[in-house]
Design an enzyme around this catalytic site. Structure first.
Site, PDB file in Angstrom:
ATOM      1  CG  ASP A 165      -1.999  -0.887   1.228  1.00  0.00           C
ATOM      2  OD1 ASP A 165      -1.905  -1.909   0.301  1.00  0.00           O
ATOM      3  OD2 ASP A 165      -3.038  -0.781   2.378  1.00  0.00           O
ATOM      4  CG  HIS A 198       2.306   0.177   4.365  1.00  0.00           C
ATOM      5  ND1 HIS A 198       2.058  -0.934   5.515  1.00  0.00           N
ATOM      6  CD2 HIS A 198       0.985   0.749   4.343  1.00  0.00           C
ATOM      7  CE1 HIS A 198       0.905  -0.907   5.735  1.00  0.00           C
ATOM      8  NE2 HIS A 198       0.082   0.248   5.334  1.00  0.00           N
TER       9      HIS A 198
HETATM   10 ZN   LIG Z   1      -2.467   3.113   3.263  1.00  0.00          ZN
END
Ligand SMILES: [Zn+2]
Length: 236
Positions: A49, A194
């Site tokens: 992400d 992430h």
């Molecule tokens: Zn996020």
């Protein structure tokens, strides 16, 4: 007097229901349905992400390429506009992309209209002719009724996660994250990682190095990793 007290209470209750309770249950219902339709329980899905990030996303792509593993990237519109070439590289190398809003607005901390606009703008940037996608993931996993309804009407696929090793935690070091991945990853998992955002703070992004260690040390079969595909159901 009692009526005056009741009206504010009812108003508060309505806001809580519309802003938090209903979106929470609807999101869970939708994401479970998507998992049942789209996720193969024998596969592991790595998801990243908050990118694209000019340093960490290429590093992650190099690692995935070395191990011949496909993953799914949920991208921020703001970052895509800065680094469109990274989005094209992600697609060219066979990974899936999804939208993750434009500015990363928290739907429960902002008004419904502003987070809905953030979702629409982000999806428009990521989903275009060269890179069409039906996948999306709300920032912080929080969505509001407007966004969820739009997603249902337009048959978008809300992709939540089932395994969060918390790579965003500032107290976690690379070895600890690797160990968490080694210990908790199993077939059927959608793993939340992430590639972006942490570079904006003083903390170091440990995800690429931990990913490399995890893929080197795991006993899981590399062919068990898969990307989340667009609009196709798993064979029943
Ligand atoms: Zn996020």
């Amino acid at each position: 007097m009692s009526t005056l007290l009741t009206i504010p209470s009812l108003l508060c209750l309505t806001i809580v229901l519309l802003q938090f309770v209903l979106p929470f249950f609807l999101r869970n219902l939708i994401s479970k349905s998507v998992i049942n339709r789209r996720i193969d329980p024998t596969k592991i899905y790595l998801t990243f992400d908050d990118g694209p990030d000019p340093i960490h996303t290429p590093k992650i792509l190099d690692i995935l390429s070395e191990y011949k593993i496909k993953a799914t990237f949920f991208l921020l519109g703001e970052a895509v506009e800065k680094y469109p070439e990274i989005l094209l590289r992600i697609r060219a190398e066979g990974h899936s992309i999804g939208s993750h809003s434009y500015y990363h607005t928290h739907a429960w901390k902002h008004g419904p209209w502003s987070s809905f606009k953030d979702f629409l703008k982000g999806h428009k940037v990521v989903d275009h002719q060269q890179t069409p996608t039906s996948l999306w993931r709300p920032p912080y996993g929080k969505a509001n009724l407007l966004t969820l309804t739009y997603s249902l009407i337009n048959e978008l696929d809300l992709i939540y996660w089932t395994n969060d090793p918390q790579d965003y935690s500032p107290n976690l070091d690379q070895r600890q994250l690797t160990n968490r991945l080694l210990k908790s990853s199993k077939p059927g998992d959608i793993i939340l990682l992430h590639d972006g955002r942490r570079t904006k703070s003083s903390s170091i992004n440990i995800t690429p190095d931990s990913l490399a260690c995890f893929l080197t040390e795991t006993s899981l079969n590399k062919s068990d990793f898969a990307t989340i595909s667009y609009k196709t159901s798993i064979p029943s």
